[in-house]
Every structure is written in C-alpha cells, then in structure tokens.
Design a protein around this motif. Structure first.
Motif, mmCIF file in Angstrom:
data_model
loop_
_atom_site.group_PDB
_atom_site.id
_atom_site.type_symbol
_atom_site.label_atom_id
_atom_site.label_comp_id
_atom_site.label_asym_id
_atom_site.label_seq_id
_atom_site.Cartn_x
_atom_site.Cartn_y
_atom_site.Cartn_z
ATOM 1 N N SER A 1 -2.077 -24.696 -9.841
ATOM 2 C CA SER A 1 -2.080 -24.425 -11.277
ATOM 3 C C SER A 1 -1.605 -23.019 -11.610
ATOM 4 O O SER A 1 -1.078 -22.776 -12.703
ATOM 5 N N GLU A 2 -1.772 -22.063 -10.681
ATOM 6 C CA GLU A 2 -1.422 -20.666 -10.980
ATOM 7 C C GLU A 2 -0.488 -20.046 -9.952
ATOM 8 O O GLU A 2 -0.268 -18.835 -9.980
ATOM 9 N N SER A 3 0.093 -20.851 -9.056
ATOM 10 C CA SER A 3 0.976 -20.270 -8.045
ATOM 11 C C SER A 3 1.986 -21.292 -7.549
ATOM 12 O O SER A 3 1.812 -22.505 -7.693
ATOM 13 N N ALA B 1 3.016 -15.954 -8.584
ATOM 14 C CA ALA B 1 1.676 -16.139 -9.147
ATOM 15 C C ALA B 1 1.652 -15.719 -10.613
ATOM 16 O O ALA B 1 2.264 -14.711 -10.997
ATOM 17 N N SER B 2 0.946 -16.508 -11.445
ATOM 18 C CA SER B 2 0.797 -16.174 -12.859
ATOM 19 C C SER B 2 -0.313 -17.013 -13.462
ATOM 20 O O SER B 2 -0.457 -18.202 -13.135
ATOM 21 N N GLU B 3 -1.096 -16.411 -14.341
ATOM 22 C CA GLU B 3 -2.104 -17.148 -15.098
ATOM 23 C C GLU B 3 -1.537 -17.649 -16.419
ATOM 24 O O GLU B 3 -2.208 -18.384 -17.137
ATOM 25 N N ASN B 4 -0.307 -17.241 -16.744
ATOM 26 C CA ASN B 4 0.255 -17.533 -18.058
ATOM 27 C C ASN B 4 1.392 -18.550 -18.038
ATOM 28 O O ASN B 4 1.675 -19.187 -19.051
ATOM 29 N N GLN C 1 4.803 -13.531 -20.889
ATOM 30 C CA GLN C 1 4.431 -14.436 -19.792
ATOM 31 C C GLN C 1 4.585 -13.695 -18.459
ATOM 32 O O GLN C 1 5.520 -13.950 -17.703
#
Length: 336
Positions: A299-301, A314-317, A262
């Motif tokens: 949703s991603e940060s 920040a992450s897309e997972n 992750q």
C-alpha cells in the motif's frame, strides 16, 4: 420450363454452398472462444515482447506454461539475457523469482485474475468476451479484436488482439495508450494446446534451481561508482528536493527525496545475491508488471530490481497507479 427449374435449383444449391463456406459471425466466434476456454486443459506459449515505454526500445522473450485451473509459470528474459524472472502460481501461493539474485517473494494473491495479462491467453479471451464495446474485423488469416483493458498500468487502456482463424490461437497483441500509440507488442512464436506437464514443473524450489543452472549469478562490483537513476515522470505539484549518499553494508546507497503535494522517497543500491532462497512473504502485497521487470507492491511502497540495481519507492501519499508510473519512468541519469 424444365431447364429453367434446373437452373433455379442449381442456383439455390450454389447459394447454400457459398453461405456454408462464408465467414463466421462475431457471435459464432464468441461461442467458439467460450468453448475453447472451457475445454482446454492448459497450454505452452512462447512469444517476443517489445516495449516502447522507456527511453529505449526493450525486447523480452516470454515463456508461459499454464495447467488448468490455477497453475502458472511465466518466465521473462531480457534481450541481454543477463537477468530473468519467473512468476509462479501453485497451491502454496504466487511467487516472483529472480534467480540471478537468489531472491524470491511469496504472495497470497488473486494474480492473474485481478487484472489483464498480455501474455496469458485466457486473460486476453476474457477481455474480448467481457467488453461490450469491443470492435471486430477479419482478414484472410486472422480475427482481429480491439478491446478496453484492465492492466495495472492505466496508461495501457486499449489493446488489439489478433487470433489465428484456423484454431483461435493467439498471434499478436498490441497495447496502446489513449492516443492509440503502441507501447507494448507481443508476437507469439509458438502455441501448444493441451500441453503435458511433469511433476514439479510449477514447484518454486525446482524452478529456482533450474534457472540458476543456466544463468550466471549477479556479482557485485563495489569498486565501480554506481549510476544513479532518476524518474522522468513525477506527479503534478511534486519536485526533486535532495539526494543523499549513505554507506551501507552492501556498498553505496542513494536516497532521492521528492517534495510537494505528493512527496516520495526513491532508494537505490547495487543488487546483491541473497544467501538463502527462502521466499520473503508479502502478506499485504501484489506482484506488479512494470513491463521491463516484475515489482513487489504494497500500500505504501514498490520495490524492484533492474540492470544490477535494487530500487525501493516509498510514499504515504501516492496511489499505487502513481507509484507504478514513477517506477516505469526510472531510467534517466539526471534529475528531471
């Protein structure tokens, strides 16, 4: 015979008096609480919030104004009184203000109805009314409920709510983890039912200006080295990978990279006073309570300001819950 009848009648009367003066049942109190929510026009509340969720205990003063049905002003000030934040809800949306930085965000959000809120009376009462597994007891001065919760931080999963018997106003809230360790405690110092409000009390610009008149603006000190903070919690299978220092127009920017199952990036730089107070619109985001500060979640940060530093995770997972857990743990000065 007459004496016996007289004593029996007296005993019956005394029994009726004792029953009439007895403790209310839990069902009676549920009805009273429901009526309180229906009849009240708003309130003003002051409380002290103590957090045990980080390296050191932290204390905040919390000042809440609520005008029924959907106007809110929640002002939070830390014990050092060096940076306050205000959460507003009015007809224009939900706002998070950081007056010392002249910074504001605007959301189209369901806050505060989308999760439990420890400093809002109606949220606490709804948690009591809606939990079929609640426990109840009474002592000399208080009704005490223990309920499940719906806080954004899922580690806060049980709460003890203490209400004053005389008027059902809040006295104290303790929020605990799964091991019943108290992580957050809120002690109410004043509660005013059906308070009156002035025009502009929930206006964004007036609140920003009013707070700035009593608070020193945050000043940058670019010549001093910036302390780099690391998260003390990372998800399983994720580890620190690398740190990079970048020169930016605002001074030094530090980028921490975490890799693994992750992965995520944590960016931090010294807070700057923004030149204009026009709210930054966050169309797909929510204000989130990190305990020590209010953050801005998408949703991603997740971004937040604390102790003179701006953070951006920040992450897309990562799930939003994992992002909040990481953010709440960013207080170490060495990588974990």
């Amino acid at each position: 015979m007459k004496k016996a009848i007289w004593f029996a009648t007296l005993g019956l009367l005394l029994s009726m008096i004792l029953v009439g003066c007895g403790e209310k049942t839990q069902e009676d109190i549920m009805t009273d609480l429901d009526e309180k929510l229906e009849e009240m026009t708003g309130y003003k509340a002051k409380s002290t919030m103590t957090l045990e969720t980080g390296k050191d205990q932290q204390t905040y003063e919390v000042d809440v104004w609520h005008q029924k049905k959907s106007y809110y002003r929640v002002a939070l000030e830390n014990q050092n009184k060096d940076q306050s934040q205000i959460i507003l809800r009015n007809d224009d949306g939900v706002f998070v203000l950081t007056p010392a930085l002249n910074k504001s965000f605007r959301f189209q959000s369901d806050w505060p109805t989308n999760s439990s809120q420890v400093y809002l009376y109606e949220s606490l009462i709804q948690d009591i009314l809606m939990d079929p597994e609640r426990s109840f007891q009474a002592d000399e001065d208080y009704y005490v409920f223990q309920t499940n919760t719906n806080y954004q931080n899922k580690n806060l999963n049980t709460q003890e709510i203490r209400l004053n018997k005389k008027d059902l106003s809040p006295a104290q809230v303790k929020i605990m983890n799964a091991d019943l360790e108290v992580l957050v405690q809120l002690d109410f110092t004043n509660f005013e039912w059906n308070a009156s409000f002035n025009e502009g009390d929930f206006d964004m610009e007036r609140n920003m200006t009013g707070a700035q008149m009593t608070e020193e603006p945050a000043m940058a000190e670019p010549l001093e080295p910036m302390t780099v903070y690391y998260p003390m919690y990372t998800p399983d299978g994720t580890q620190f990978n690398a740190a990079q220092n970048i020169d930016s127009e605002n001074g030094e920017r530090v980028v921490l990279q975490y890799s693994g199952e992750q992965p995520f990036t944590l960016i931090q730089e010294q807070s700057q006073v923004v030149p204009a107070s026009t709210p930054m619109n966050v169309s797909q985001g929510e204000p989130v309570d990190l305990g020590f500060t209010i953050g801005v979640m998408t949703s991603e940060s997740l971004q937040w300001s604390y102790n003179g530093v701006d953070f951006f995770l920040a992450s897309e997972n990562l799930s939003q819950e994992e992002m909040m857990s990481i953010a709440s743990s960013v207080y170490g000065t060495e990588e974990k």
